[in-house]
Scaffold this motif. Structure first.
Motif, PDB file in Angstrom:
ATOM      1  N   GLN A 154      15.941  29.943   8.696  1.00 58.77           N
ATOM      2  CA  GLN A 154      16.830  29.017   9.923  1.00 58.77           C
ATOM      3  C   GLN A 154      18.498  30.300   9.747  1.00 58.77           C
ATOM      4  O   GLN A 154      18.591  30.276  10.800  1.00 58.77           O
ATOM      5  CB  GLN A 154      18.402  27.714   9.467  1.00 58.77           C
TER       6      GLN A 154
ATOM      7  N   GLN B  47      18.682  29.996  13.396  1.00 60.15           N
ATOM      8  CA  GLN B  47      18.155  28.652  14.059  1.00 60.15           C
ATOM      9  C   GLN B  47      17.472  29.459  14.264  1.00 60.15           C
ATOM     10  O   GLN B  47      16.593  29.372  16.404  1.00 60.15           O
ATOM     11  CB  GLN B  47      18.912  27.778  14.312  1.00 60.15           C
ATOM     12  N   THR B  48      17.129  30.919  14.548  1.00 58.76           N
ATOM     13  CA  THR B  48      15.821  31.549  15.553  1.00 58.76           C
ATOM     14  C   THR B  48      14.876  31.488  14.837  1.00 58.76           C
ATOM     15  O   THR B  48      13.735  32.045  15.591  1.00 58.76           O
ATOM     16  CB  THR B  48      16.377  33.046  15.400  1.00 58.76           C
ATOM     17  N   SER B  49      14.660  30.661  13.836  1.00 56.19           N
ATOM     18  CA  SER B  49      12.948  30.202  13.111  1.00 56.19           C
ATOM     19  C   SER B  49      13.236  29.649  12.383  1.00 56.19           C
ATOM     20  O   SER B  49      14.082  28.749  11.992  1.00 56.19           O
ATOM     21  CB  SER B  49      12.367  31.735  12.776  1.00 56.19           C
TER      22      SER B  49
ATOM     23  N   ARG C  81      16.127  25.715  18.556  1.00 54.86           N
ATOM     24  CA  ARG C  81      15.577  27.417  18.634  1.00 54.86           C
ATOM     25  C   ARG C  81      17.355  27.625  19.648  1.00 54.86           C
ATOM     26  O   ARG C  81      17.220  27.105  20.562  1.00 54.86           O
ATOM     27  CB  ARG C  81      14.844  27.976  18.729  1.00 54.86           C
TER      28      ARG C  81
ATOM     29  N   LYS D 150       9.144  23.418  14.911  1.00 53.21           N
ATOM     30  CA  LYS D 150       9.848  24.054  15.670  1.00 53.21           C
ATOM     31  C   LYS D 150      10.061  23.258  16.902  1.00 53.21           C
ATOM     32  O   LYS D 150       9.691  22.294  17.712  1.00 53.21           O
ATOM     33  CB  LYS D 150       9.968  25.681  16.124  1.00 53.21           C
TER      34      LYS D 150
ATOM     35  N   LYS E  63      11.985  24.000  20.986  1.00 57.40           N
ATOM     36  CA  LYS E  63      12.779  24.654  21.694  1.00 57.40           C
ATOM     37  C   LYS E  63      12.980  24.379  23.548  1.00 57.40           C
ATOM     38  O   LYS E  63      12.183  23.188  23.940  1.00 57.40           O
ATOM     39  CB  LYS E  63      11.618  25.804  22.181  1.00 57.40           C
TER      40      LYS E  63
END
Ligand code: HEM
Ligand code: SF4
Lengths: 552, 166
Positions: free
Chosen positions: A42, A117-119, A124, A165, A167
Motif C-alpha cells: 500500500q 495505494q499504488t499497489s 488504486r 486491487k 481500479k
C-alpha cells in the motif's frame, strides 16, 4: 493542478512517519514478512526479480514540471538514472533499496507526490483521459472529479483490505482514451438535458487472466451522489467479493457470478442508506476542486500559422510528426503535443533522468509547466502554441523524444516482462524491439495507419494485450518462452476483447508473424478502413490461413 | 496473555468468548458470567440465551451478515467482529453497518488477528475495543490511534467528510 493544503500535507507526512515506523519494525523482526506485505504494497513497494520496485502515483496522469524534475533527480539518486511509465499513469523505479525507500518517499512529499495505494488490495490511483481539460470535444473536465475520488479513496478505512486491487477510471470525452470499460469501476461523465452533470457507472471490467468488459449499473448518477454510490459499490464488493481464491477475487468475478442486475440491486439497497447523507457532494466542494483546474493564461491566437505550414512543407519528418503526434486543442492557436516514448531499442515507457528534466524545461517554456502521462506509456504537453511547434519539435528531436509514430504500429504498449518482473512467463521488451525493427521504415508504418499493439509478459495483462488491436501474450510452453497472438481488441468507446489467433509462436518468429498479419490487412482493406475495421469485417479466418499456411 | 485495549488504555476483559460449535447447554453451564456466543448459537437460541442469568454478547465471523442482527442490537451490550486473518477486511464493513445502518450503540470489539497496523482504520469504522493478537507490542499499539490526525472521507467516527470541514 491540485495544490495541497495543510490537511493534505499533514496526512502525507503522517503516512511517511507511519511507513518509516513500519519498515523499522519489519527490519527489527517485530512484523513478519506476511504482516509487512500489505503495508509495503500500500506504499507502492514490490519485491521483484532483481530488486524492490517502487510505484509512484501520478494522480490521473497530471504532473507539474517541478514534480517531473523531482522524479528525475530521484531516479538519479536512488536508482540507475531511468524510470518506467506504466499503463496506469504511474511511474516505476526498478532499483530502489528498501532501507532508502522512506527517504525517497520524503523527497517525493516535498513535491506533493507519494506511492500511496499504488499497489495492494485497495483502491488504486484513479486514471483518466490524458487530454482532460483541453480536448476539443470534451463533455466535462474529468480532473476535478478524479481529485474528488482521490481524496475519498485515500486512506479509506473501510476499503483498505479488499478482496483484491481496485481500479477506477473516469472519462469526460466522447472518445475514450482511458480504457474506462476495463476498470473495476468506469465512470463516463454525461450531461442531462438540463445540462446537469452525472455519471454512467460501469462495474466489473478488468483484464488479467479473466478479461471482462464492465456492465452499466447506472445510466445517470447525478454528481451529488458520486461518493455515496461509490461507497455502496465498494461495500458490496468488500463484503461479497471472493476471498477464497486470489484469481477469482476481483469485482468482475462477483458481478459475473451473481449477474449485473443482482449486483445493481445490492448496490441500490446499500446506497439507500447513504444517499443524501453527509458524504453527499456539495456545490462548494465541486467548485473548490474545479478551481484548481482552470484554464491557463491562453493568448488569443489564429488557428493557422504560415511559418509552421512552411516548415512542414520543407521538413518531411516534421510534417509526419505534426500529423501523428499533434492533436487539436479546444483553444484556437494551441495544440496538444504527444511525446512518444517508443524509440526503437528503448523499453516502451522508459525515460532517463536527463530526458525527464528536458521535458520539464520544455513544459515550463512552452506549455504552462504541465505534463501529462498516458496509459499508452507516452507523455503529453497539453498547451503548446501552434507557432511554437517547430521549435518544440526540433528540441524534442535532440533528446530522441520526437519519434513521429503516435498511434502507429511502433507505438507499442508493453509491460516490463521477464526482464524485470518475477511473475513473467516470458520477456516482452525484446519482442517489442524486434517488431519495431521490422516496421522501422516510417512509410511502412504510415501506410498501415492507426493500430494498437500491446504486449504482456504473462496473463496478468499489465500491457493490456486483450484490448490491443493486436495483442501479444507471453506464455510458458514446457519451460520455453512462447507468444500467443490475439486480434480485434480495442479499449475505446466500443471496447472489445481480442480473440486468439491460434497456437503460440517462438520469439524469433514474431516479426514474421506480425508482418503476415499486417499483410492480410493491407491486402483486404477497403477505402480508409483501419486495421480493426478490416478485422471486424473479414474476421479471423484469413489471418489464420496466412499465418499458419506453412505450419503443416 | 491476551491484551484488551479500550479508550486508549489496557483494560480487563470480563467476557469469555465461546468457540464455534458450542451447544446451548455448554454455553449456559460455562462458569463465566459474561459470555460471547458465536452467531449461529445466537440465531438458534436467542430466547433461551436472553432468559439465562448470564450477560450475553455475540461474535460475528467475517462471512456472517451483520444485517441479521437488525432486531437484536438493542439487547446486546457487546458485539465482537472476528478477523480470521488481519487482511480479511470484511469486519470493517460489518462495523460500519452495525453503527450506521443498525444504529448500534453498544461496544464493538475487534477480535482475532488484531494487529497494530490496522487499529486506526478499525476505530474509524466504529470499533471501540481491540483484543490484540498475541505478540503485538502494546505500547506501540496504543500509538496507532494517532497515526493520522484526520481523514478525507465520512467515517463512523467523524461523519462529516473533510470537504465539509475544510
Ligand atoms: C513489475 C511488477 C508488477 C507486478 C508484480 C504486477 C502484478 C500484476 C498482477 C498480479 C496483475 C493481475 C491482477 C489481477 O488480475 O487481479 C496485474 C495487472 C495489471 N497491471 Fe501489473 N504488475 C507489475 C507491473 C505493472 C506495470 C509496469 C504496469 C504498466 C505497464 C502494470 C499495469 C497493470 C495493469 C494495467 C493490469 C491489468 C489490470 C486489470 O486486471 O484490470 N503492472 N499486475
Ligand atoms: S503482465 Fe505479467 S510479466 Fe508483465 S508486468 Fe504484469 S505481471 Fe509482470
Amino acid at each position: 493542478m491540485y495544490n495541497y493544503d495543510n490537511y493534505d500535507k499533514q496526512m502525507l507526512q503522517e503516512r511517511i512517519v507511519q511507513f518509516r515506523d513500519q519498515t523499522r519494525r519489519f527490519q527489527a523482526g517485530e512484523l513478519s514478512t506476511e504482516q509487512f506485505l500489505p503495508l509495503r504494497l500500500q506504499n507502492g513497494l514490490y519485491i521483484q526479480r532483481l530488486a524492490p520496485m517502487l510505484r509512484v502515483a501520478i494522480p490521473y496522469g497530471c504532473l507539474s514540471s517541478r514534480q517531473l524534475r523531482k522524479l528525475a533527480s530521484i531516479s538519479r539518486d536512488y536508482d540507475k538514472g531511468y524510470a518506467h511509465f506504466s499503463t496506469r499513469q504511474n511511474i516505476q523505479y526498478n532499483w530502489p533499496i528498501l532501507e532508502q525507500v522512506p527517504d525517497l518517499l520524503a523527497e517525493l512529499a516535498e513535491v506533493e507526490m507519494h506511492a500511496i495505494q499504488t499497489s495492494g488490495n485497495c483502491i488504486r490511483n484513479t486514471t483518466t483521459d490524458q487530454f482532460a481539460g483541453v480536448a476539443v470535444d470534451e463533455i466535462e473536465d474529468s480532473r476535478p472529479w478524479c481529485e474528488i475520488i482521490r481524496q475519498w479513496s485515500s486512506f479509506h478505512p473501510e476499503f483498505a483490505y479488499l478482496p483484491r486491487k481496485f481500479k477506477i477510471a473516469v472519462c469526460g470525452t466522447p472518445n475514450d482514451q482511458a480504457a474506462t470499460q476495463v476498470h473495476d469501476i468506469g465512470l463516463y461523465i454525461k450531461k442531462d438535458d438540463k445540462g446537469e452533470i452525472g455519471f454512467q457507472v460501469l462495474v466489473g471490467g478488468g483484464l488479467g487472466r479473466t478479461p471482462v468488459i464492465g456492465a452499466t449499473i447506472c445510466e445517470f448518477l447525478p454528481w451529488q451522489h458520486l461518493l455515496t454510490y461509490l461507497d455502496a459499490i465498494m461495500r458490496v464488493y468488500n463484503r461479497f467479493g471472493r476471498r477464497d481464491n486470489k484469481y477469482k477475487a476481483r469485482i468482475k468475478i462477483l458481478v459475473k457470478e451473481i449477474g449485473a442486475e443482482a449486483f445493481r440491486e445490492k448496490v441500490e439497497a446499500e446506497w439507500l442508506h447513504d444517499k443524501d447523507g453527509s458524504a453527499t457532494l456539495t456545490q462548494d466542494e465541486v467548485e473548490r476542486c474545479k478551481g484548481f483546474f482552470t484554464d491557463p493564461d491562453y493568448q488569443e491566437l489564429d488557428n493557422t500559422n504560415q511559418a509552421i505550414e512552411g516548415a512542414a512543407a520543407s521538413d518531411l519528418l516534421f510534417s509526419h510528426w505534426l500529423e501523428r503526434n499533434v492533436a487539436p486543442h479546444k483553444k484556437s492557436g494551441y495544440r496538444i503535443v504527444n511525446l512518444c516514448l517508443k524509440e526503437t531499442g528503448v523499453a516502451p515507457g522508459d525515460i532517463t533522468d536527463t530526458q525527464m528534466e528536458f521535458v520539464a524545461d520544455l513544459a515550463d517554456k512552452y506549455s504552462f509547466g504541465e505534463v501529462r502521462v498516458t496509459h499508452e506509456q507516452n507523455l503529453v504537453l497539453t498547451d503548446v502554441r501552434l507557432q511554437d511547434l517547430y521549435v518544440v519539435y526540433k528540441a524534442l528531436k535532440t533528446e530522441s523524444l520526437a519519434t513521429p509514430y503516435l498511434g502507429l504500429i511502433n507505438d507499442i504498449v508493453c509491460c516490463p516482462g521477464g526482464d524485470f518482473c518475477s511473475l513473467a512467463n516470458a520477456k516482452s521488451i525484446p519482442i517489442a524491439e524486434s517488431i519495431q525493427r521490422r516496421f522501422e521504415d516510417f512509410d511502412v508504418q504510415k501506410n498501415i495507419g492507426d493500430i494498437t499493439l500491446n504486449i504482456s509478459g504473462c496473463m496478468n495483462a499489465c500491457g493490456h494485450h486483450h484490448v490491443g488491436n493486436i495483442g501479444i501474450l507471453g506464455v510458458d510452453k514446457k519451460g520455453a518462452e512462447f507468444y500467443q497472438v490475439t486480434l480485434g481488441g480495442s479499449s475505446d468507446r466500443e471496447t472489445s476483447l481480442g480473440k486468439v489467433l491460434g497456437p503460440s509462436f517462438a520469439q524469433a518468429e514474431m516479426p514474421d508473424v506480425m508482418e503476415k498479419i499486417i499483410n492480410v490487412y493491407l491486402e483486404n482493406r477497403q477505402d480508409n478502413e483501419n486495421f480493426l475495421a478490416t478485422y471486424n469485417r473479414i474476421g479471423m479466418e484469413p489471418y489464420k490461413e496466412k499465418v499458419y499456411a506453412n505450419a503443416d | 496473555m491476551p491484551t484488551l485495549i479500550k479508550d486508549g488504555q489496557v483494560v480487563d476483559n470480563p467476557w469469555c468468548l465461546l468457540e464455534k460449535g458450542v451447544d446451548l447447554n455448554a454455553a449456559l453451564s460455562d462458569k463465566a458470567e459474561q459470555i460471547v456466543v458465536p452467531f449461529a448459537l445466537w440465531q438458534d437460541h436467542k430466547d433461551s440465551l436472553m432468559e439465562s442469568s448470564k450477560k450475553i454478547a455475540v461474535w460475528l465471523d467475517s462471512e456472517d451478515d451483520p444485517y441479521e442482527l437488525a432486531n437484536d442490537v438493542i439487547d446486546l451490550p457487546l458485539i465482537c467482529l472476528n478477523f480470521p486473518v488481519f487482511r480479511d477486511g470484511r469486519a470493517f464493513s460489518a462495523a460500519v453497518i452495525l453503527r450506521e445502518r443498525l444504529n448500534y450503540q453498544g461496544e464493538i470489539r475487534a477480535i482475532g488477528d488484531v494487529l497494530r497496523d490496522q487499529l486506526f482504520y478499525m476505530k474509524k469504522c466504529g470499533m471501540d475495543s481491540f483484543d490484540l493478537a498475541d505478540g503485538v507490542n502494546v505500547e506501540n499499539a496504543l500509538n496507532a490511534f494517532n497515526d493520522f490526525s484526520t481523514s478525507y472521507m465520512s467515517t463512523v467516527e467523524e461523519p462529516l467528510p473533510l470537504f465539509r470541514r475544510r
